[in-house]
Design an enzyme around this catalytic site. Sequence first.
Site, mmCIF file in Angstrom:
data_model
loop_
_atom_site.group_PDB
_atom_site.id
_atom_site.type_symbol
_atom_site.label_atom_id
_atom_site.label_comp_id
_atom_site.label_asym_id
_atom_site.label_seq_id
_atom_site.Cartn_x
_atom_site.Cartn_y
_atom_site.Cartn_z
ATOM 1 N N ALA A 3 -1.839 -4.996 -4.601
ATOM 2 C CA ALA A 3 -1.670 -3.677 -4.540
ATOM 3 C C ALA A 3 -2.055 -3.184 -5.930
ATOM 4 O O ALA A 3 -1.993 -1.798 -6.250
ATOM 5 C CB ALA A 3 -0.952 -2.761 -3.527
ATOM 6 N N LYS A 4 -1.794 -4.245 -6.804
ATOM 7 C CA LYS A 4 -1.886 -3.926 -7.960
ATOM 8 C C LYS A 4 -0.682 -2.939 -8.734
ATOM 9 O O LYS A 4 -1.639 -1.722 -9.418
ATOM 10 C CB LYS A 4 -3.096 -3.724 -8.921
ATOM 11 C CG LYS A 4 -4.489 -4.759 -8.099
ATOM 12 C CD LYS A 4 -3.902 -6.473 -8.688
ATOM 13 C CE LYS A 4 -5.793 -7.335 -8.369
ATOM 14 N NZ LYS A 4 -6.034 -7.249 -7.433
ATOM 15 N N ARG A 5 0.299 -2.910 -8.045
ATOM 16 C CA ARG A 5 1.353 -1.997 -8.305
ATOM 17 C C ARG A 5 2.058 -1.568 -9.834
ATOM 18 O O ARG A 5 2.143 -2.736 -9.968
ATOM 19 C CB ARG A 5 2.023 -1.119 -6.952
ATOM 20 C CG ARG A 5 1.279 -0.988 -6.058
ATOM 21 C CD ARG A 5 0.964 0.149 -5.975
ATOM 22 N NE ARG A 5 0.059 0.867 -4.706
ATOM 23 C CZ ARG A 5 -0.767 1.068 -3.787
ATOM 24 N NH1 ARG A 5 -1.626 0.251 -4.365
ATOM 25 N NH2 ARG A 5 -1.075 1.867 -2.744
#
Lengths: 277, 277
Positions: free
Chosen positions: A92-94
């Site tokens: 999700a590359k949050r």
Amino acid sequence: MTRAELIRQIKLKRSFLCIGLDTDLTKIPQHLLDDEDPIYSFNKAIIEATEDLCVAYKPNIAFYECYGVRGWQSLQKTWQALPKDCLGIADAKRGDIGNTSRMYAQAFFDENVSGLGFDALTIAPYMGHDSVTPFLTTEGKWAVVLALTSNPGSMDFQNFKNAEGVQLFEYVLDKVSNWGSIENTMFVVGATRGDAFIKVREHAPDHFLLVPGVGAQGGSLADVCRYGMNRDCGLLVNSTRAVIYASSGRDFAEKAREEALKLQQEMEAELQKAGII
Amino acid sequence: MTRAELIRQIKLKRSFLCIGLDTDLTKIPQHLLDDEDPIYSFNKAIIEATEDLCVAYKPNIAFYECYGVRGWQSLQKTWQALPKDCLGIADAKRGDIGNTSRMYAQAFFDENVSGLGFDALTIAPYMGHDSVTPFLTTEGKWAVVLALTSNPGSMDFQNFKNAEGVQLFEYVLDKVSNWGSIENTMFVVGATRGDAFIKVREHAPDHFLLVPGVGAQGGSLADVCRYGMNRDCGLLVNSTRAVIYASSGRDFAEKAREEALKLQQEMEAELQKAGII
């Protein structure tokens, strides 16, 4: 899933394969489009056909989020279908300020609130420590932090160099290593340049690395293992397209299994060569 | 919303206020918890009470995502409630390889597919050009790229300096400026150190800047305007807590309006001082 359990699964399954679930309605077999939830139908069939050959699944959240509420329903069902002996990685590359990263941790880790209980989440490090540490508070949950990625744009900022010649990705490895431990932190390192692993291992010798870019993106499994493997294996090598889109016909799950099996066998040989099994 | 239209709205409303919708069930008035969708009820009341005083709303996506499918339903309804004369900014800090960023663009910009049609999305730049450019392809849609943030961890990587003394956030400003234009790119610049805007404006004199950190986080509006305003205003100053949590009672919307009005009046004075209105 704890580090010890992950290593146990790698030895048991003789595999360090992670299968990416970047499930795209324009690429899945067209007969599935009549199903109520084609994305879930596809994922379920792929999982059932491959779960003994891999140790992790990695849904790419964008491919669900792009369908809004419906997509999040498919994601939730997909998470529920993940086998308990596999690490579930939400790709999700949050990453945001502390109070917001805590909300993202809840979104992906806390089944009771969000309906999702992934084991691991990919994180972008640009905002620094308070954006990463909220993901490091629960045993068995992992922050998988971007270090050196495999995409064309990876060289725009990740190799930005200080006066001592240290590149940003090296500095990220050093800093982030100190915020957590090898029990709760992994790094994303792209496979497209095998020898980059030499440098990565100077900074993070013991961490697990999540490695995209083998196969369709051109990386070599042999090179990744040669330069990146450590005594605990220390690698989760991801394959997406080569496995899940091996066939666009009714035999898609069977063909996915064949591709996953090839990868598992190569990985078994590497684990044997390194004396890990 | 195009740049020209945004500037027109700023002059018309005599305001460059952005209101953050970081809607937290533990902080909203407790009588709303009996509603079917308390998050949406709260947002709708806040929007109706403030829409003539601000030019943008910025839902913080983590605060919706943490409730999974239900949260995305609240987000969709909130987006539908945003007035057409305000810029809708999805504060999501997304960014991934090209094919994945394209999916995120669809998730937040393409109402027909995802049910959400925000005008702008916040982006983390770590993965470079192919992670940013997919957000720059549609007129009136904006990538709001992290440059210098206001959180404690901002100094971990954003001030990483090359041999010439250029800090990473400056390098990000230079690079990203060239990928898009002032018509489709903004930057996030935190307000906690007003004089940092001097350096930011050396690299991005004409871009709009989205500025968090005024109010609760300690930034000064006067300093932000002094160092950051350009001839088109070039600022969207965000306030969240000071406005939306001005009261936890039944008068919450009324009190939110009072706080927003104070900010609008300060902003009007700044716009007059600068000769923009």
